[in-house]
Design a protein around this motif. Structure first.
Motif, short mmCIF file in Angstrom:
data_model
loop_
_atom_site.label_atom_id
_atom_site.label_comp_id
_atom_site.label_asym_id
_atom_site.label_seq_id
_atom_site.Cartn_x
_atom_site.Cartn_y
_atom_site.Cartn_z
N ASN A 8 27.54 -4.57 -2.62
CA ASN A 8 27.23 -5.98 -2.80
C ASN A 8 28.53 -6.77 -2.67
O ASN A 8 29.59 -6.29 -3.06
CB ASN A 8 26.63 -6.21 -4.19
N ARG A 9 28.40 -7.99 -2.11
CA ARG A 9 29.59 -8.85 -1.98
C ARG A 9 30.28 -8.96 -3.34
O ARG A 9 31.49 -8.79 -3.44
CB ARG A 9 29.16 -10.22 -1.47
N THR A 10 29.52 -9.23 -4.38
CA THR A 10 30.08 -9.29 -5.74
C THR A 10 29.90 -7.90 -6.35
O THR A 10 28.81 -7.54 -6.81
CB THR A 10 29.34 -10.35 -6.59
P1 ATR Z 1 16.98 -12.07 -4.37
O1 ATR Z 1 16.25 -12.27 -5.65
O2 ATR Z 1 16.17 -12.44 -3.15
O3 ATR Z 1 17.59 -10.72 -4.24
P2 ATR Z 1 19.49 -13.19 -5.14
O4 ATR Z 1 19.30 -12.62 -6.49
O5 ATR Z 1 20.05 -14.57 -5.03
O6 ATR Z 1 18.14 -13.19 -4.34
O7 ATR Z 1 20.39 -12.18 -4.30
C1 ATR Z 1 20.89 -12.49 -3.07
C2 ATR Z 1 21.70 -11.30 -2.53
O8 ATR Z 1 22.26 -11.67 -1.28
C3 ATR Z 1 22.87 -10.92 -3.44
O9 ATR Z 1 23.10 -9.55 -3.34
C4 ATR Z 1 24.01 -11.71 -2.80
O10 ATR Z 1 25.29 -11.21 -3.07
P3 ATR Z 1 26.13 -11.75 -4.36
O11 ATR Z 1 25.62 -11.00 -5.54
O12 ATR Z 1 27.54 -11.43 -4.03
O13 ATR Z 1 25.86 -13.22 -4.44
C5 ATR Z 1 23.68 -11.54 -1.35
N1 ATR Z 1 24.32 -12.57 -0.53
C6 ATR Z 1 23.97 -13.87 -0.41
N2 ATR Z 1 24.80 -14.51 0.46
C7 ATR Z 1 25.71 -13.59 0.87
C8 ATR Z 1 26.84 -13.62 1.79
N3 ATR Z 1 27.18 -14.74 2.43
N4 ATR Z 1 27.52 -12.48 1.98
C9 ATR Z 1 27.17 -11.33 1.35
N5 ATR Z 1 26.13 -11.25 0.48
C10 ATR Z 1 25.41 -12.35 0.26
#
Ligand code: ATR
Length: 294
Positions: free
Chosen positions: A169-171
């Motif tokens: 995961n990014r984070t």
């Molecule tokens: P959902 O309930 O649909 O899973 P969410 O909880 O907002 O929605 O999760 C979105 C996912 O997309 C997360 O894993 C997020 O990573 P972060 O935890 O780092 O935010 C990932 N995500 C969203 N935008 C991103 C980006 N630009 N690059 C990498 N990961 C991204």
């Protein structure tokens, strides 16, 4: 009672009903998918949509409305309510408690509200449908993302017997939390990998799943190099707008079996529909077409 509740009750015209609840809710495809089953099985019921603001008071009003309205059967929950609804319900199914989120509320015979989570079921059913030869126990899987959707998917994959799950995961801290929550006690691993290593960790994988929002129409693309992914691996993208994401197009071009995100949306609706309306249902090509056109 707000106008939205009054309109829903009026649309139900005394028939048993359920609804999808979110904020915003206008674009939800759930009414189309449940409406298809109601028609298909000739059930005199209704499935609507209900905008509910993301506050504790508004969710409390929703729970009270479901309890006191005799023909209300329950609801589906979508963003941003899946976690916040949990403390307002009377019972939480163990799988939903484990995931920490509810997407389906069923009113039991005694009027109590039970929270369930059918995302993992929907994910596995869609995977089985799209890639019937895939075997959970055969090797490592790679999951991108650790948000709400990933929780249900990781739980389902570990329960299905995946021997090793590589989570990125990014984070990274969110992925670690998920790893802690879903690592079973039988020695199987959830390996937390660095987001920047996403092209490298594909070696030997039997399945790659994108649970992030990357690749959604109008958003940022998912930048990944599939060269190390075995040709026998399945690629599953839960994004369904567009249906053929750049990830799936890239995977299909090199011969990987692909599973698109619409199947998960359709299959996750099955347990709720069956509990509310007492009718077993399955997904079909006709339903896919109707939901896509909605
Ligand atoms: P959902 O309930 O649909 O899973 P969410 O909880 O907002 O929605 O999760 C979105 C996912 O997309 C997360 O894993 C997020 O990573 P972060 O935890 O780092 O935010 C990932 N995500 C969203 N935008 C991103 C980006 N630009 N690059 C990498 N990961 C991204």
């Amino acid at each position: 009672m707000s106008d939205a509740y009054a309109s829903l009750v009026e649309a139900a015209r005394g028939r048993p009903f359920a609804a999808v609840v979110g904020w915003p809710i206008e674009h939800s495809r759930s009414p189309a998918l449940h409406g298809f089953w109601l028609k298909q099985h000739n059930i005199d019921g209704h499935y609507g949509r209900l905008p509910v603001q993301p506050t504790k008071a508004a969710l409390g009003e929703l729970a009270a409305f479901l309890r006191r309205t005799p023909n209300a059967l329950g609801c589906n929950l979508t963003l941003p309510h899946k976690v916040e609804i949990v403390p307002l319900l009377d019972r939480i199914h163990p799988a939903a408690a484990h995931i920490g989120a509810v997407n389906t509320v069923v009113k039991l015979a005694d009027g109590r509200l039970e929270g369930r989570n059918t995302d993992g079921f929907g994910f596995l059913a869609a995977l089985q449908e799209g890639a019937p030869g895939w075997n959970a126990k055969a090797g490592p899987v790679v999951v991108l993302g650790a948000g709400g959707a990933a929780r249900g998917i990781v739980a389902a994959l570990m329960q299905a017997g995946v021997p090793e799950l590589r989570l990125l995961n990014r984070t990274q801290a969110t992925a670690v939390d998920l790893g802690v929550a879903f690592t079973p006690r039988d020695g199987r691993r959830i390996a937390i990998e660095r987001w920047d290593d996403r092209s490298r960790v594909l070696e030997g994988a039997t399945l790659l799943v994108n649970t992030t929002s990357l690749g959604t129409k109008g958003g940022q693309p998912l930048d990944i190099d599939l060269r190390r992914l075995p040709a026998s691996a399945v690629v599953d993208d839960i994004v369904y707008v567009p249906l053929e994401t750049a990830l799936l197009a890239q995977a299909r071009a090199r011969g990987n079996v692909c599973v698109d995100g619409l199947g998960m949306l359709l299959h996750q609706g099955r347990p709720g529909f069956e509990a509310w309306f007492g009718q077993k249902v399955d997904v079909s090509a006709a339903q896919r077409r109707e939901v896509l056109a909605a």
